[in-house]
Design a protein around this motif. Structure first.
Motif, mmCIF file in Angstrom:
data_model
loop_
_atom_site.group_PDB
_atom_site.id
_atom_site.type_symbol
_atom_site.label_atom_id
_atom_site.label_comp_id
_atom_site.label_asym_id
_atom_site.label_seq_id
_atom_site.Cartn_x
_atom_site.Cartn_y
_atom_site.Cartn_z
ATOM 1 N N VAL A 2 8.296 7.382 10.939
ATOM 2 C CA VAL A 2 7.452 8.523 11.274
ATOM 3 C C VAL A 2 6.943 8.388 12.709
ATOM 4 O O VAL A 2 6.400 7.346 13.084
ATOM 5 C CB VAL A 2 6.252 8.621 10.304
ATOM 6 N N ARG A 26 13.911 7.986 3.167
ATOM 7 C CA ARG A 26 14.649 8.569 4.281
ATOM 8 C C ARG A 26 16.097 8.735 3.847
ATOM 9 O O ARG A 26 16.788 7.761 3.550
ATOM 10 C CB ARG A 26 14.570 7.660 5.507
ATOM 11 N N ARG A 42 1.224 12.536 11.125
ATOM 12 C CA ARG A 42 2.106 13.496 10.474
ATOM 13 C C ARG A 42 2.221 13.242 8.965
ATOM 14 O O ARG A 42 2.148 14.165 8.154
ATOM 15 C CB ARG A 42 3.497 13.460 11.116
ATOM 16 N N LEU A 43 2.464 12.009 8.593
ATOM 17 C CA LEU A 43 2.658 11.690 7.183
ATOM 18 C C LEU A 43 1.391 11.978 6.380
ATOM 19 O O LEU A 43 1.435 12.639 5.336
ATOM 20 C CB LEU A 43 3.072 10.226 7.045
ATOM 21 N N THR A 61 9.142 14.359 13.889
ATOM 22 C CA THR A 61 9.578 13.817 12.595
ATOM 23 C C THR A 61 9.246 14.866 11.556
ATOM 24 O O THR A 61 8.074 15.176 11.343
ATOM 25 C CB THR A 61 8.851 12.507 12.240
ATOM 26 N N THR A 62 10.238 15.435 10.917
ATOM 27 C CA THR A 62 9.991 16.395 9.848
ATOM 28 C C THR A 62 9.699 15.629 8.564
ATOM 29 O O THR A 62 10.486 14.789 8.138
ATOM 30 C CB THR A 62 11.188 17.331 9.662
ATOM 31 N N VAL A 63 8.549 15.929 7.968
ATOM 32 C CA VAL A 63 8.105 15.267 6.748
ATOM 33 C C VAL A 63 8.107 16.289 5.621
ATOM 34 O O VAL A 63 7.570 17.388 5.773
ATOM 35 C CB VAL A 63 6.696 14.670 6.917
ATOM 36 N N VAL A 102 11.254 11.698 4.868
ATOM 37 C CA VAL A 102 11.308 11.984 6.307
ATOM 38 C C VAL A 102 12.753 12.245 6.701
ATOM 39 O O VAL A 102 13.667 11.575 6.233
ATOM 40 C CB VAL A 102 10.715 10.846 7.148
#
Length: 530
Positions: free
Chosen positions: A224, A252, A423-424, A444-446, A456
């Protein structure tokens, strides 16, 4: 799926394993793997120069034992001791192999708890990461230590372990700055020092590594941003920890995982079995959003797309995608999903935030079909307690796809910078608050879902930072929702394909959102051949 585990879980698993192994065996396993990857980063081992930045924890011990292995193979290894103490067994092994320890205090002599090493008397207990403080501490770092960091072929970061929090204190911050300015590549031990292992947060100074060698399991902070961006290429070393580990904290996906999740048409399938997606995106003012969203759905394999919108945008959608089943739909006069069978709905991209748009969204949320909410739909939810409550009460799969700015509206007490830095945490928080799956777009797309490990996406790329790319993503995810995937699986697969399409579209050259439409089938084919 690659699994990552929280620090507390890793600690318990390590202790359980160490209780069954001879003393020091686990560290030697890690150090051997570290030495192997260090050797691969060197032009050759014999005659190469390696500089270790060593703190007082287990990561410092890993670095010292790995350095001993490299020294035994003919490398010139120097250890810059930065902490109050150093691992005594590692120091002894390094010296026995011919390595050199920089520093003349008690830690350099015997690994005691007395402060010593490259920083000499220049250590600070406060988190003083300012440029002024770094210059002060840099001045106090010995010339020999500074020379070792510049006159070397490889730097090994063993300053802090996975328990470090809050950025680097001095003199560690000054050493990290010197390493960043060195021409030599940097390999981090388990995690770049200064990165929060559980979240990827970088609260102050931190090491920027070209590669990270991690042990036993991946750490969430390696996946992340901003931590992931500082980790470089991540190499995994199996030290036998897997039997002691519970379920993952974070996942992931790899290509093979996406291939297993993607729906594959069978001989008995027809357009209805493959999924019918209703698209309520775009407007006469924002026609491109509709064209891109519909295209994203069709190119990801939707059996049928039913588009409803204003007369002008409808004409443009049909002109670009004649296979679309279109109906003139003014939200002010019609809010339902009909006519015809529908498996899922996408709503919001370029749709508008007028009262009529809110009424349309309300009707869709009251339906029992899976729904994806993007852009204007998210703004309406953020502004209306009743719409937010409808989202929470839905039993059908619901996927929210905000970027950081939209997330700050959904979480009104949190600004964009806080979301991007955590983000996370913020994605999981929003998922719990709205009782829905949340796909937080960005570096980072979560993809977070209540009660499940977050996912992620590994294929994110700056190429996607272009107008309209989010509309394509919404269409792709909507097609997968319509095909029967859960909201989290649909978001996971769509994000992965979206990232790969961006790279495949023009071989890594700059793209526009329209380029993604032709590249999505290429990304699907690539994944299915993995």
């Amino acid at each position: 799926m690659l699994s990552a585990h929280a620090v507390s879980v890793v600690r318990e698993a390590e202790q359980a394993l160490m209780d069954r192994l001879p003393e020091g065996a686990l560290m030697r396993r890690a150090a051997t793997g570290l030495a192997v990857h260090c050797a691969r980063m060197l032009p050759r081992v014999y005659g190469s120069r390696v500089t270790l930045m060593v703190g007082g924890g287990d990561n410092g011990g890993d670095a010292l034992f790995a350095g001993a292995d490299l020294a035994a193979r003919g490398a010139f290894v120097r250890a810059v001791l930065a902490g109050k103490r150093a691992h005594p067994g590692g120091l002894a092994a390094l010296r026995a192999a011919g390595g050199r320890v920089i520093g003349d205090g008690p830690a350099a002599a015997a690994g005691s708890s007395t402060p010593s090493g490259a920083a000499g008397e220049a250590r600070a207990t406060e988190n003083s990461g300012s440029a002024e403080n770094r210059e002060v501490h840099r001045a106090r770092i010995s010339e020999e230590a500074e020379s070792a960091l510049f006159d070397t072929d490889l730097i090994v970061d063993g300053l802090l372990g996975i328990g470090g929090r809050g950025g680097l204190r001095e003199p560690f911050a000054a050493l990290a700055a010197l390493a960043s300015n060195s021409p030599a590549p940097v390999v981090a031990v388990d995690l770049p020092s200064g990165v929060d292992a559980d979240t990827g947060v970088v609260a102050g100074s931190a090491v920027r590594a070209d590669a990270t060698v991690t042990f036993g399991t991946y750490k969430p902070g390696l996946f992340v941003d901003p931590g992931a961006e500082r980790a470089g290429r991540v190499h995994f070393v199996d030290i036998g920890l897997a039997p002691e580990l519970p379920g993952a904290t974070l996942l992931r996906p790899q290509a093979v995982d996406i291939a297993r999740l993607l729906p594959t048409p069978s001989a008995e399938d027809d357009k209805y079995r493959r999924g019918v997606l209703a698209v309520r995106a775009g407007s006469d003012r924002y026609r491109g959003a509709a064209v891109l969203c519909v295209g994203g759905a069709l190119r990801t394999g939707a059996g049928m797309v039913r588009y409803g919108g204003g007369e002008e945008v409808l004409a443009q959608v049909i002109a670009r995608w004649p296979e679309t089943v279109g109906v003139h739909l003014d939200p002010a006069s019609g809010t339902g999903l009909g006519p015809g069978r529908v498996s899922a709905v996408v709503v919001g991209s370029g749709r508008g935030t007028d009262p009529a748009d809110a009424d349309e969204l309300r009707a869709l949320l009251e339906s029992d079909v899976p729904a994806l909410l993007d852009a204007d739909a998210l703004t309406l939810v953020a502004e209306s307690a009743s719409l937010a409550d409808l989202v929470r009460r839905r039993r059908a799969h619901t996927l929210l796809t905000p970027h950081a700015g939209e997330m700050s509206r959904l979480l009104p007490d949190t600004d964009r910078a806080e979301i991007e830095a955590h983000r996370l945490e913020q994605a999981e928080r929003a998922a719990g608050l709205y009782r829905s799956t949340v796909l937080l777009k960005g570096s980072t797309t979560v993809i977070a879902h209540p009660g499940a490990p977050a996912v992620v996406n590994p294929t994110g790329t700056p190429l996607l930072a272009t107008a309209g790319s989010g509309d394509v993503l919404s269409g792709a995810a909507g097609a997968l929702l319509a095909a029967g995937l859960s909201a989290q699986d649909a978001g996971t697969c769509a994000a992965y394909l979206h990232g790969r399409a961006a790279v495949l579209a023009r071989d890594g050259a700059p793209i526009s959102a329209s380029d993604l439409l032709d590249a999505l089938p290429l990304a699907v084919a690539e994944v299915l051949s993995a």
